[in-house]
Scaffold this active site. Structure first.
Site, PDB file in Angstrom:
ATOM      1  N   VAL A  47      54.796  79.945  50.448  1.00 49.21           N
ATOM      2  CA  VAL A  47      54.857  79.707  48.804  1.00 49.21           C
ATOM      3  C   VAL A  47      53.138  79.966  48.136  1.00 49.21           C
ATOM      4  CG1 VAL A  47      55.587  78.631  46.894  1.00 49.21           C
ATOM      5  CG2 VAL A  47      56.988  78.961  48.647  1.00 49.21           C
ATOM      6  N   CYS A  48      52.439  79.438  49.047  1.00 43.96           N
ATOM      7  CA  CYS A  48      51.054  78.622  48.269  1.00 43.96           C
ATOM      8  C   CYS A  48      50.403  80.147  48.070  1.00 43.96           C
ATOM      9  CB  CYS A  48      49.998  78.104  49.176  1.00 43.96           C
ATOM     10  SG  CYS A  48      50.962  77.198  49.651  1.00 43.96           S
TER      11      CYS A  48
END
Length: 188
Positions: A47-48
């Protein structure tokens, strides 16, 4: 005291920023400026990079508003450089990444996951006086929205620059504000 309205604590972290040598950042470097500290769990994850890329797409807009941006994880500045050099999404980013392997910033902002050593997914907006004005913390599997962050920063700046005025829900730059008074009680 809650975190909103509190003053940031002293720190010194080494940064990586594309096109520059490594450099140190302290609380003195943001004095007199707006700043975003954008915490994320770890480099080389899932997700980062989507969040960091989204924020990168708003970086020019934020710079135009006088806001500096710092991506922060508990990785080192060396890891940030390696990720920048190997990831298509991260290689586009122009803002600085702070290494926080000693957990100074994650502890200062209260977002270190105990027993894990990683930062929560958290955003802090600090005003020119070093006061935290906005906070957003989401669970690990929920990414943030940089467009909404820009809207909130514009509202926070407006509120600071226009005493006696507040920004209602969904306020956009140029929209109507409210002047809280006894006359408004029960009429909204």
């Amino acid at each position: 005291m809650g975190i909103v309205g509190s003053t940031i604590k002293p720190f010194k972290n080494t940064a990586f920023q594309a096109g520059k040598d490594f450099f140190d950042v302290t609380e003195a470097d943001i004095a007199g400026k707006w700043a975003v500290f954008f915490f994320y769990p770890a480099d080389f994850t899932f997700v980062c990079p989507t969040e960091l890329e989204d924020l990168g797409e708003q970086y020019e807009t934020l710079q135009g508003l006088g806001v500096e941006v710092y991506g922060v994880s508990t990785d080192t500045h060396f890891s940030h450089k390696a990720w920048h050099d190997t990831s298509e999404k991260i290689s586009k980013i122009k803002y600085a990444f702070l290494g926080d392997q000693n957990h100074t910033l994650t502890n200062n902002f209260g977002v270190l996951r105990e027993g894990v050593g990683l930062a929560d997914r958290a955003t802090f907006v600090v005003d020119p006086d070093g006061v935290i004005q906005l906070v957003e913390i989401t669970p690990e599997g929920v990414g943030r929205n940089a467009t909404e962050l820009v809207r909130k920063i514009k509202a926070a700046k407006y509120w600071r620059e226009h005493p006696g005025q507040v920004c209602p829900a969904k306020w956009e730059e140029g929209g109507e504000t409210l002047a809280p008074s006894l006359d408004l009680v029960g009429k909204l």
